[in-house]
Scaffold this motif. Structure first.
Motif, PDB file in Angstrom:
ATOM      1  N   MET A   9       0.933  -1.285  -0.164  1.00  0.00           N
ATOM      2  CA  MET A   9       0.071   0.076   0.099  1.00  0.00           C
ATOM      3  C   MET A   9       0.865   1.205  -0.017  1.00  0.00           C
ATOM      4  O   MET A   9       1.679   1.134   0.820  1.00  0.00           O
ATOM      5  CB  MET A   9      -0.883   0.021   0.857  1.00  0.00           C
ATOM      6  CG  MET A   9      -1.883  -1.088   1.229  1.00  0.00           C
ATOM      7  SD  MET A   9      -3.347  -1.156   2.833  1.00  0.00           S
ATOM      8  CE  MET A   9      -3.934   0.499   2.706  1.00  0.00           C
ATOM      9  N   GLU A  10       0.229   2.539  -0.688  1.00  0.00           N
ATOM     10  CA  GLU A  10       1.112   3.961  -0.628  1.00  0.00           C
ATOM     11  C   GLU A  10       0.789   4.204   0.394  1.00  0.00           C
ATOM     12  O   GLU A  10      -0.507   4.058   1.461  1.00  0.00           O
ATOM     13  CB  GLU A  10       0.768   4.525  -1.851  1.00  0.00           C
ATOM     14  CG  GLU A  10       0.688   3.468  -3.625  1.00  0.00           C
ATOM     15  CD  GLU A  10       1.951   4.037  -4.103  1.00  0.00           C
ATOM     16  OE1 GLU A  10       2.234   5.045  -3.412  1.00  0.00           O
ATOM     17  OE2 GLU A  10       2.795   3.431  -4.609  1.00  0.00           O
ATOM     18  N   PHE A  12      -1.024   6.230   2.710  1.00  0.00           N
ATOM     19  CA  PHE A  12      -1.664   7.304   2.842  1.00  0.00           C
ATOM     20  C   PHE A  12      -1.882   8.966   3.155  1.00  0.00           C
ATOM     21  O   PHE A  12      -0.609   9.788   3.623  1.00  0.00           O
ATOM     22  CB  PHE A  12      -3.080   7.194   3.790  1.00  0.00           C
ATOM     23  CG  PHE A  12      -4.165   7.988   3.572  1.00  0.00           C
ATOM     24  CD1 PHE A  12      -5.269   7.945   2.920  1.00  0.00           C
ATOM     25  CD2 PHE A  12      -4.957   9.031   4.677  1.00  0.00           C
ATOM     26  CE1 PHE A  12      -6.490   8.122   2.630  1.00  0.00           C
ATOM     27  CE2 PHE A  12      -6.071   9.524   4.700  1.00  0.00           C
ATOM     28  CZ  PHE A  12      -6.742   9.177   3.079  1.00  0.00           C
ATOM     29  N   ASN A  13      -1.993  10.117   1.471  1.00  0.00           N
ATOM     30  CA  ASN A  13      -1.873  11.376   1.233  1.00  0.00           C
ATOM     31  C   ASN A  13      -3.854  11.782   1.785  1.00  0.00           C
ATOM     32  O   ASN A  13      -4.611  11.425   0.897  1.00  0.00           O
ATOM     33  CB  ASN A  13      -1.596  11.751   0.450  1.00  0.00           C
ATOM     34  CG  ASN A  13      -1.060  13.244  -0.262  1.00  0.00           C
ATOM     35  OD1 ASN A  13      -1.665  13.600   0.233  1.00  0.00           O
ATOM     36  ND2 ASN A  13      -0.402  14.014  -0.666  1.00  0.00           N
ATOM     37  N   TYR A  14      -3.788  12.714   3.305  1.00  0.00           N
ATOM     38  CA  TYR A  14      -5.545  13.219   3.803  1.00  0.00           C
ATOM     39  C   TYR A  14      -5.102  14.203   2.524  1.00  0.00           C
ATOM     40  O   TYR A  14      -6.781  14.090   2.347  1.00  0.00           O
ATOM     41  CB  TYR A  14      -5.397  12.964   5.133  1.00  0.00           C
ATOM     42  CG  TYR A  14      -6.439  13.288   5.958  1.00  0.00           C
ATOM     43  CD1 TYR A  14      -7.541  12.754   5.971  1.00  0.00           C
ATOM     44  CD2 TYR A  14      -7.026  14.701   5.491  1.00  0.00           C
ATOM     45  CE1 TYR A  14      -8.785  13.338   5.995  1.00  0.00           C
ATOM     46  CE2 TYR A  14      -8.276  15.299   6.133  1.00  0.00           C
ATOM     47  CZ  TYR A  14      -8.673  14.125   6.590  1.00  0.00           C
ATOM     48  OH  TYR A  14     -10.204  14.415   6.579  1.00  0.00           O
ATOM     49  N   TYR A  17      -6.977  13.532  -0.432  1.00  0.00           N
ATOM     50  CA  TYR A  17      -8.255  12.134  -0.205  1.00  0.00           C
ATOM     51  C   TYR A  17      -8.801  13.427  -0.214  1.00  0.00           C
ATOM     52  O   TYR A  17     -10.050  13.501  -0.429  1.00  0.00           O
ATOM     53  CB  TYR A  17      -7.987  11.245   0.890  1.00  0.00           C
ATOM     54  CG  TYR A  17      -9.499  10.911   1.289  1.00  0.00           C
ATOM     55  CD1 TYR A  17      -9.841   9.976   0.834  1.00  0.00           C
ATOM     56  CD2 TYR A  17      -9.574  11.711   2.547  1.00  0.00           C
ATOM     57  CE1 TYR A  17     -11.590  10.290   1.025  1.00  0.00           C
ATOM     58  CE2 TYR A  17     -10.932  11.593   2.931  1.00  0.00           C
ATOM     59  CZ  TYR A  17     -11.745  10.700   1.764  1.00  0.00           C
ATOM     60  OH  TYR A  17     -12.864  10.158   2.585  1.00  0.00           O
TER      61      TYR A  17
END
Length: 72
Positions: A9-10, A12-14, A17
């Protein structure tokens, strides 16, 4: 040795998103019966709620600092 079923998984870029969600919501709102005025009012209301919340938090923190300084 082979690895099966491993999911990479990459991170997470909130921010990304959140901005993609905002884009989706704008498209959704524009494709309803809502008027442009209703959409603008909703955006302004959301921003005002955010300002009000942070002002409350700032005031609470400032008051707490004042009390602490008074008791030092």
């Amino acid at each position: 040795m082979q690895q099966y079923g491993m999911i990479v998984m990459e991170p997470f870029n909130y921010t990304e998103y959140s901005l993609e969600s905002l884009n989706d919501w704008v498209h959704d709102a524009m494709n309803t019966d809502a008027t442009p005025e209703q959409i603008v009012k909703t955006i302004i209301d959301a921003l005002q709620e955010n300002v009000d919340y942070h002002m409350e938090q700032m005031n609470k923190n400032a008051y707490t600092i004042a009390l602490l300084k008074k008791n030092v």
